[in-house]
Enzyme design. Sequence first.
Site, PDB file in Angstrom:
ATOM      1  N   ASP A 267       0.734  -2.395   5.138  1.00 34.35           N
ATOM      2  CA  ASP A 267       0.496  -2.105   3.482  1.00 34.35           C
ATOM      3  C   ASP A 267       0.858  -3.630   2.326  1.00 34.35           C
ATOM      4  OD1 ASP A 267       0.097  -0.935   0.990  1.00 34.35           O
ATOM      5  OD2 ASP A 267       1.146   1.393   1.444  1.00 34.35           O
TER       6      ASP A 267
HETATM    7  C1  NOJ Z   1       0.246   0.039  -1.513  1.00 32.76           C
HETATM    8  C2  NOJ Z   1      -0.512   1.060  -1.457  1.00 32.76           C
HETATM    9  O1  NOJ Z   1       0.524   1.682  -0.167  1.00 32.76           O
HETATM   10  C3  NOJ Z   1      -1.655   1.005  -0.342  1.00 32.76           C
HETATM   11  O2  NOJ Z   1      -2.208   1.853  -0.787  1.00 32.76           O
HETATM   12  C4  NOJ Z   1      -2.493   0.555  -1.246  1.00 32.76           C
HETATM   13  O3  NOJ Z   1      -4.183   0.623  -0.396  1.00 32.76           O
HETATM   14  C5  NOJ Z   1      -1.744  -1.124  -1.416  1.00 32.76           C
HETATM   15  N1  NOJ Z   1      -0.664  -1.555  -1.906  1.00 32.76           N
HETATM   16  C6  NOJ Z   1      -3.132  -1.996  -2.009  1.00 32.76           C
HETATM   17  O4  NOJ Z   1      -3.399  -2.191  -2.605  1.00 32.76           O
END
Ligand code: NOJ
Length: 764
Positions: free
Chosen positions: A289
Site C-alpha cells: 500500500d
Molecule cells: C491507500 C489506500 O489504502 C489504498 O486502498 C489505495 O489503493 C492506495 N492508497 C492508492 O491510492
Amino acid sequence: MIRTFLMFLIAGLTISSCSRPSANDSAGGEMDSFISDLMDEMTIEEKIGQLNLITPGGGIPTGEAVSTNVEASIKEGKVGGIFGVTSPEKVRKAQTLAVEGSRLKIPLLFGSDVIHGYKTTFPIPLGLSFSWDMNLIEKTARVAAVEATADGLNWTFSPMVDVSRDPRWGRVAETAGEDPFLGSEIAKAMIQGYQMDDLTANTTMLATVKHFALYGAPEAGRDYNTVDMSRLRMFNEYFPPFKAAVHAGVGSVMSSFNDVDGIPATGNKWLLTEVLRNKWGFDGFVVSDYTSVNEMIAHGMGDLQAVSALALKAGLDMDMVGEGFLTTLRKSLDEGIVTDEDIDNACRRILEAKYKLGLFDNSFLYVNEALPAREILTEATRAVSRDAAARSMVLLKNNDQILPLKSEGTVALVGPLANDKNNMLGTWAVSGDPQTSVPVLEGMRNVAGNSVNIRYAKGANISDDAEFAEKVNVFGPRIVIDDRDPADLLSEAVKVAAGADVIVAVVGEASEMSGESASRSEISLPESQKLLVKELDATGKPLVLVIMSGRPLTIDEELALADAIIFTGHPGVEAGNAIADVVFGNYNPSGKLTMTFPRNVGQIPVYYSHRATGRPNPGDEFQKFRSNYLDVENSPLFPFGYGLSYTEFEYSEITLDKSSMTSEDSLTASITVTNTGDYAGEEVVQLYIHDQVRSITPPVKELKGFKKIMLESGESKTVEFVITEKELSFYNYDIDFVSEPGGFEVFIGTNSDELQTASFELIE
Ligand code: NOJ
C-alpha cells in the site's frame, strides 16, 4: 493466439521476435522463456526499477510522499508502474518515455483506484453489496473497466474485500460488509468484471484484491491501527474473500498497512508467502500500500534498508511510492541481506503481469484517443448506475405503507443532502466529477414531473462544526456551512414542511465523513441534523427519511420519529434519479443490509455470526450473570440481511430431501416464497447453517447461500439450496479445512434474524 513481438526488433537486443500462446496462460512456457531472455539482458538496477511504483500525484495522494523526477526515472528504467496518470494523451506520453526512452523499452503498468466505477460512479461498494446481485456487481466492474481502459489504464486497485464488523472504521464504505461468504462472492464477481477471461483484450484490466490482510479489524475502529487476531478467526472469517479472489485468478494483491500477528502485513512472510502463495497458489504479484514499506520504520521494524529487505524477502514484489526498494535493495544485495533470487522473483512477477496484459505485444494497447468520448459517462453507463443505485437501497421502515409516494400533492424536500452535488459519489471516487451527479431535488422533479409540487429547503448544515468541516473537506467542499443562521435554516424548513402533504428529508454523512482516514467515535447523525429531524417530526406531517452514509449509523431516535426510512449509502452519479425511482415506486426496493446496524457505539463489534458464549442470553431482557448489558439490549437496531419491500413475502417451512448426508453426497433444502402483497418485487432468500457441536466453538449461524428472486404479486416460487460438505466445513485448531460429523441446523429466511429452521445429521 499467435502474435509477434516487434518491440525488441527496434531495441536491437538478442531477443528479436517471438510468438506466444494466450497471454492469460500464466503457466505458458513461452512466457517463461520470453521473460527469462528479457531478464538476462537486465542489470540489477533495471530489475529493481521494475519493482518501483510511482505517482506524480494526479490521483489522491494517501500518504505523505509523491514521486518526483518522473520523466528521468522512467527513462533510466527505474519505474515499473505509475498511477494517477489518466487519459490516452498522458498515458501515451509516459509509455513513450518507457518504450522509446529507456534502454530495454519495457512498458509500464498504469494503475488507478477504480473503486466503484470510473467516471460513471456507482454506489459505494458497501451500497453495491446491499444489492446481493452478483450479475449487477459484475456489470458495474465491467463498465468501470471499459471506461478506465478507454482512458489508458490497465490496472485497478480493486476489489477491496476487507471483512469489517466495526462501523467506526471509515473504510467500511469500501467493503462488501461483515460477511466472508458474501464478500467472497462479490470478490469473484468484480474480478470477473475487470479481468474477464482475456486480460489481453483492450477493455480488460488487472484487478487487485486488497488489503491483505485484516485491515478491517483495527483496534477501536481507528484507521491504520494495530490488529490482533487469532489464526482461527483469520482463516474462518477474514481470509475467505482473499482466497476466493486468488482462486478467481486475481492478478495482484495489495498488502495492508496494519500488522498481522506482530509483523506488519507488508513485511510478513507467513502472510505473503506461506499463506498466499504456498497454501493458496497465488501466482500474481504483491504490491504494497501507499508507502507501507517505509511505514514499517514507524512500526518499529528498523531503518529503510532493513524494512525494504524484510518486505522483499517476505514476498512483496512492488513498492508503492516509498522508493525503499529503489534506494536500498542494491546495497542489501551487496551486503548479502537479500539475494539475486529474491530480486529476480519479484521482477519476474511484474514482467509476467505486463506479459499477461499484452503489453509486450503492444505497449499502446490501452491507448486510443478516440475512446474516451465514446465510452466514458454515456447515457448507457448512466442507466447502469441508476439501476445499480436503486437496487442498492434498503428500506428500513415503512409504516402504513407510506411509501411509495403517490405522484400528487405537495412534497417538502428538505435536508442538507437534498440538493447537493458534492456528496453523491461517495468516498474513493477519484475519477468521478461530483458536478456530473444528479442531486435529489433534480431527480425528484425528473421522475415526478409536474403532477407533484416539490418544495425545497436546506433545513440544516451537514454539520455546524467548522473545525469538523475542515477535516472532512480535504478533497473539496463536502460540508458547506451556510451563511444563514442555523435557526433560520431550520425555521424555513419547518415552514415548507408545514405546508406539504409529506416530508422527504435527505440526511446523513458527507462523502468524506467515511472512507480512508475517516474513523468516527460517534456514528450518529450530526447534531444539526438530529435537530432538523426532531423539528420536522414535530410538524405532525408524515416523515420519510432518506439516509445517505458510508457506514451504518446509530439512528435509534430517528427510527422512532420517522414513518419511513430508506438507507441509500452514497448512491453515485445518478443518485437523485435513483432515489426518486424508489420513493415514487418505479423501483420496489430489494436491498438488504450487509452490515449489522448497532443501537449504540458501545455494542460494537456487533455482528450476526458471533460465537455463542457459555452464558448466552436468548432474548433482550436483562438477566443477571448472563452475557448482556445493563443499559442496552444485545440485539442490534437492524440485523445483517435486513431490508423491507413495498410488498410482503411469506416463507413456507423448510423441506429437506433427507435427514442425513455423508461427506460424499449432498442434501437439498427447499422453501417456497410467496409474494402476498400488492407489488411485484425481488427478495433475497438467505441460507444460514449452524454446526451444533464441533471441536472449536461454532458461530451461532453463518451465511452459506443466497438467491435473489423476482415474484409478481400473488406468485410463489420454490427456492432450492444444495448443501455439500463444503458448506459444513471450517478451519479447525490445526488450520485444516474439515467437516465433523454431527447435527446441523439449516435456517432460511428474509434476514439473519427471521428464519425458518430444520435440522439434519452429517454421518461418517
Ligand atoms: C491507500 C489506500 O489504502 C489504498 O486502498 C489505495 O489503493 C492506495 N492508497 C492508492 O491510492
